[in-house]
Design an enzyme around this catalytic site. Structure first.
Site, short mmCIF file in Angstrom:
data_model
loop_
_atom_site.label_atom_id
_atom_site.label_comp_id
_atom_site.label_asym_id
_atom_site.label_seq_id
_atom_site.Cartn_x
_atom_site.Cartn_y
_atom_site.Cartn_z
N TYR A 29 -74.10 65.24 -6.13
CA TYR A 29 -73.91 64.45 -4.92
C TYR A 29 -75.06 64.56 -3.91
CZ TYR A 29 -69.25 64.15 -6.90
OH TYR A 29 -68.21 63.93 -7.75
N PRO A 47 -66.07 56.03 -4.47
CA PRO A 47 -65.04 55.19 -5.07
C PRO A 47 -64.24 54.42 -4.00
CG PRO A 47 -64.91 57.47 -5.83
CD PRO A 47 -65.77 57.45 -4.61
N HIS A 104 -67.78 60.90 -1.88
CA HIS A 104 -67.37 61.76 -2.99
C HIS A 104 -67.75 63.24 -2.86
CE1 HIS A 104 -65.58 62.20 -6.80
NE2 HIS A 104 -65.99 61.10 -7.37
N SER A 115 -62.21 57.43 -15.62
CA SER A 115 -61.43 58.34 -14.79
C SER A 115 -59.98 57.90 -14.76
CB SER A 115 -62.00 58.32 -13.38
OG SER A 115 -61.38 59.30 -12.60
#
Length: 603
Positions: free
Chosen positions: A107, A120, A343, A531
């Site tokens: 990240y 997301p 995230h 996912s």
């Protein structure tokens, strides 16, 4: 990358810059202390699994070469053993040897924009309001629901979550509120204010690209009721009717290095710096969006996905965002609603737990009207826009527009069955869907006439071979389930190999050949990033593919239907979201037919 494995770390993602470190006491600390540490798997086990996983995806020649490199890597007293010992030392010193590395590599050091590439989005069930009153009433009730969830976090009364009978780390729940990412020239950081001496009492509300600081607690510490929040939202709405404002929030959608430069320019000004600080410190953000254009049901679902993921661009709602903020809830005038989250501070499960709580909360009727007390006017956050900042905003708008045009996204509701069917066959619903994804991807990519390839199951053409096919399908589902269990226990080989590679970098030794090998690059190139995000709410999550020629697939298996999102990039001729979605539906139906034609022997 199967993001599922990221969700299953055994211990917390430590944030880099907690605003002030206060020991968490009581129940939460006792729970965290009782968790097992993240194990370092045995070297031999991970390397064997790595070779096995490579077989279906690399040529025989490449595999033979990799096998040789693996053997060299694990010779007694060799580099593999040294790195393994280093990892084991690290694991003894830390609760989780991976979390800090993962946070940085996955990240904070990732330089692509957060929008589409990292953050997301979630589409929540469409609400039945169609006007401004309804929008603000729902937003007020939603805010009250999030504050209700926050009370459980603050009082440490959240129920502990379990996975496969094992208690899960609850640390991320304490990081999703009152936190924000901050851009840096080479690496970002995350700041968290929830444990500071004076925790934030306000949220940020955005309307028509204008940001407001809204206090959601009275001076005695009690939260505002939804009636009171509604009055405040009306004040905000009425004082932000101009639509000619510069969309300063769109700066947060840019490439991280560009945004880091623009950020340092922006905060040179004291007024801007205070406004940015207010957004960063706020508990969360609420975006009051303009309506999504009216379209057919299928196109509508795709529009809403775009709305939640990127805001639709500079002319629509992308300026109504601060993408660095951990949690942004989005409510539009036409009843569409959802959220987008950053995230680095959180994986899917805590976000979904919050969503489930809040959606249930919004359905509760108001039992008593709360007394209307005079409340202060919410504070408008001012920005001084210099020509330089205006130019940065224009560049960010152009870049975002290109990214949005490149995104190919589909939301599909598979109505034929849900998790009920695989469960009736004593098969894991997640592993069943994963096999359907493998089959769909293979059929999408395979020349016509070839059917099911890959490691597990072959499309056997003759009906007499169907029992064999059923047997292979069951074995494939069980093999996937077994690997998922390894990952839950912290034994996924991809994380272990990443750890060994990062250990080599930390030890300043030359990079072992095993990590410079073509096979490793192929293994780490996730064409299918998937996912499972199960929720009680009938919602769906989505994100962009993690590689230019890949797909991003997310699914929420409900009892009698499955919500899917599929994303791809238009710039890649080989991928097409609608095509994969079509093959996915076909794969699920074919697998059901196969199992129904050959019922299991009753024991």
């Amino acid at each position: 990358m199967s993001k599922m494995f990221c969700c299953l770390q055994v211990k917390p993602l430590g944030l880099l810059k907690p605003s002030s470190l206060v020991k968490v006491s009581g129940r939460f600390k006792a729970h965290q202390d009782s968790l097992p540490r993240l194990p370092v798997p045995a070297l031999q086990q991970s390397l064997d699994r790595y070779l096995k996983a490579l077989q279906p995806i690399v040529s025989e020649e490449e595999w033979t070469q990799t096998k040789q490199l693996v053997e060299e890597f694990q010779t007694a007293g060799g580099v593999g053993e040294r790195l393994q010992k280093g990892l084991e030392r690290r694991a003894r010193k830390m609760e989780n040897w991976l979390s800090e590395w993962w946070l940085k590599t996955a990240y904070l050091q990732y330089r692509q924009p957060l929008v589409i590439y990292s953050s997301p989005g979630v589409a929540l069930p469409k609400q039945d309001f169609v006007d401004l009153q309804g929008q603000l009433r729902f937003a007020a009730k939603f805010i009250e629901g999030v504050l209700d969830f926050k009370t459980m976090i603050d009082s440490e009364t959240l129920p502990v979550e379990y996975l496969g009978g094992k208690p899960l780390c609850m640390n991320q729940y304490y990081q999703i509120l009152s936190s924000c990412r901050v851009p840096g020239p080479k690496q970002d950081s995350v700041i968290s204010f929830s444990k500071s001496k004076k925790p934030p009492m306000h949220i940020t509300v955005v309307h028509n690209y204008q940001f407001f600081e809204l206090d959601v607690y009275h001076s005695d510490g009690t939260p505002l009721t939804s009636d009171q929040i509604f009055v405040q939202l009306e004040k905000i709405w009425n004082s932000s009717l101009q639509t000619n404002k510069e969309p300063v929030g769109i700066l947060t959608s840019n490439h991280r290095n560009s945004w880091a430069k623009a950020y340092s320019t922006l905060i040179k000004d004291k007024v801007n710096r205070e406004s940015v600080r207010s957004i960063q410190k706020s508990i969360f953000t609420v975006c009051l969006d303009a309506p999504v254009p009216r379209v057919s049901e299928d196109v509508y679902r795709r529009h809403v996905a775009g709305q939640m993921l990127h805001g639709g661009g500079g002319k629509l709602n992308s300026g109504n965002r601060w993408f660095d903020k951990t949690l942004q809830f989005i409510v539009a005038e036409d009843g569409s609603c959802g959220l987008v989250y950053e995230h680095a501070a959180a994986e899917g499960p805590p976000i979904i737990a919050l969503v489930d709580h809040v959606i249930e909360f919004t359905k509760k009727p108001e039992l008593v009207r709360s007394p209307m007390v005079p409340l202060p006017m919410p504070k408008k956050l001012r920005f001084n826009i210099t020509p330089e900042i205006k130019s940065d905003i224009e560049k960010a708008k152009q870049n975002l527009s290109i990214m949005i045009q490149d995104l190919d996204i589909m939301v599909m509701v598979f109505h034929h069955f849900g998790k009920d069917f695989p469960k009736s066959e004593k098969l894991s619903p997640d592993a069943f869907i994963q096999m359907a994804l493998q089959l769909a991807y293979y059929r999408c990519a395979a020349p016509r006439g070839l059917e099911w390839g890959g490691e597990h199951t072959l499309q056997l053409p003759h009906p007499s071979q169907e029992p064999q096919k059923v047997d292979l399908l069951r074995k494939a589902v069980q093999a996937h389930r077994a690997y998922t269990d390894h990952a839950i226990r912290g034994e996924a080989f991809d994380r272990h190999l990443l750890g060994l590679k990062l250990q080599a970098i930390e030890d300043l030794v030359s990079m072992p050949d095993i990590f410079m090998d073509t096979s490793y690059a192929i293994a780490m190139h996730f064409n299918l990033s998937t996912s499972q995000v199960p929720a009680k709410t009938d919602c769906v999550m989505f994100f962009g593919p993690v590689v230019p020629d890949g797909y991003g697939v997310c699914y929420n298996p409900m009892e009698t239907h499955i919500n899917f999102s599929v994303s791809a990039y238009n710039s890649c001729a080989e991928t097409n979201a609608a095509r994969l979605a079509h093959y996915l539906e076909k794969a699920l139906l074919d697998m059901r037919a196969l199992l129904q034609h050959h019922p299991r022997a009753k024991l």
